[in-house]
Design an enzyme around this catalytic site. Structure first.
Site, PDB file in Angstrom:
ATOM      1  N   HIS A 183       0.821  -1.208   0.000  1.00  0.00           N
ATOM      2  CA  HIS A 183       0.000   0.000   0.000  1.00  0.00           C
ATOM      3  C   HIS A 183       0.857   1.259   0.000  1.00  0.00           C
ATOM      4  O   HIS A 183       0.390   2.339   0.331  1.00  0.00           O
ATOM      5  CB  HIS A 183      -0.946   0.009   1.207  1.00  0.00           C
ATOM      6  CG  HIS A 183      -1.643  -1.301   1.423  1.00  0.00           C
ATOM      7  ND1 HIS A 183      -1.174  -2.255   2.295  1.00  0.00           N
ATOM      8  CD2 HIS A 183      -2.742  -1.819   0.829  1.00  0.00           C
ATOM      9  CE1 HIS A 183      -1.959  -3.323   2.238  1.00  0.00           C
ATOM     10  NE2 HIS A 183      -2.913  -3.091   1.365  1.00  0.00           N
TER      11      HIS A 183
HETATM   12  S1  FES Z   1       1.782  -0.507   3.359  1.00  0.00           S
HETATM   13 FE1  FES Z   1       0.243  -1.977   3.765  1.00  0.00          FE
HETATM   14  S2  FES Z   1       1.366  -3.721   4.408  1.00  0.00           S
HETATM   15 FE2  FES Z   1       2.872  -2.208   4.035  1.00  0.00          FE
END
Ligand code: FES
Length: 200
Positions: A159
């Site tokens: 993410h």
């Molecule tokens: S940014 Fe979501 S698991 Fe690393």
């Protein structure tokens, strides 16, 4: 300022399931890129119980990183150069918790400093993102990763959380905390015991 959407909070059971999935996937990726280096092989039962692991760090050249396994988790040891340490200072005002005050993954007292380490030269962190447990990639040099821009550090592909070379998460990212520092201690200049420390 980042325009990335921050995911909705999720319940504990789902988070645990996601972390489990991510860690398994992440560990596999790490193993493919750079096999775990185990200089000490406790029994499987002892490992499952979290036995400390001796990590031979003597052969890690400046600028390089090796991954060791402790409690089934990837633990990174990055041999930082003076330039790498300088890059950390430049990130101070752009990381979310520069002094490791947050408590989701409490930082041991001996690593509550700018470099988050016992010896500035060596970063020792658990290579699992504090968001949902994926394994970040890196380290990237400045300019080699668009998500880091001119910074050096690590990128979590899941993410988009980014971390500097001290494992500190940049502001406005989904990860709520810095990369965890495991208990550890130096038992010689070239051997680190991961999973055990010296209480002050
Ligand atoms: S940014 Fe979501 S698991 Fe690393």
């Amino acid at each position: 300022m980042s325009t990335e959407a921050i995911p909705e909070p999720i319940d504990g059971d789902r988070r645990a399931a996601l972390i489990s999935t991510c860690v398994v996937g992440g560990a596999g990726t790490v193993a493919a890129a750079a096999p775990f280096v185990l200089s000490f092989q406790p029994s499987e039962r002892a490992k499952a119980a979290g036995a400390p692991v001796e990590a031979d760090i003597g052969g890690i050249a400046p600028g390089e990183m090796k991954t060791f396994e402790w409690q089934g988790k990837p633990v990174w040891v990055l041999h930082r150069t003076p330039e790498m340490l300088e890059s950390i200072k430049k990130c101070d005002d752009r990381v979310a918790d520069p002094n490791s005050q947050r408590t989701a993954y409490p930082t041991p007292t001996y690593a509550k400093n700018e470099y988050r380490s016992i010896k500035p030269d060596y970063l020792v962190v658990v290579g699992i993102c504090s968001h949902l447990g994926c394994s970040p990639k890196g380290p990237f040099v400045a300019g080699s990763n668009p998500q880091l821009g001119g910074d050096e550090g690590f990128v979590c592909p899941c993410h988009g959380s980014t971390f500097d070379l001290a494992g500190r998460v940049f502001k406005n990212k989904p990860a709520p905390d810095n990369l965890a520092v495991p208990p550890y201690k130096f038992i010689s200049d070239s051997v680190v015991m991961i999973g055990e420390d010296t209480k002050a």
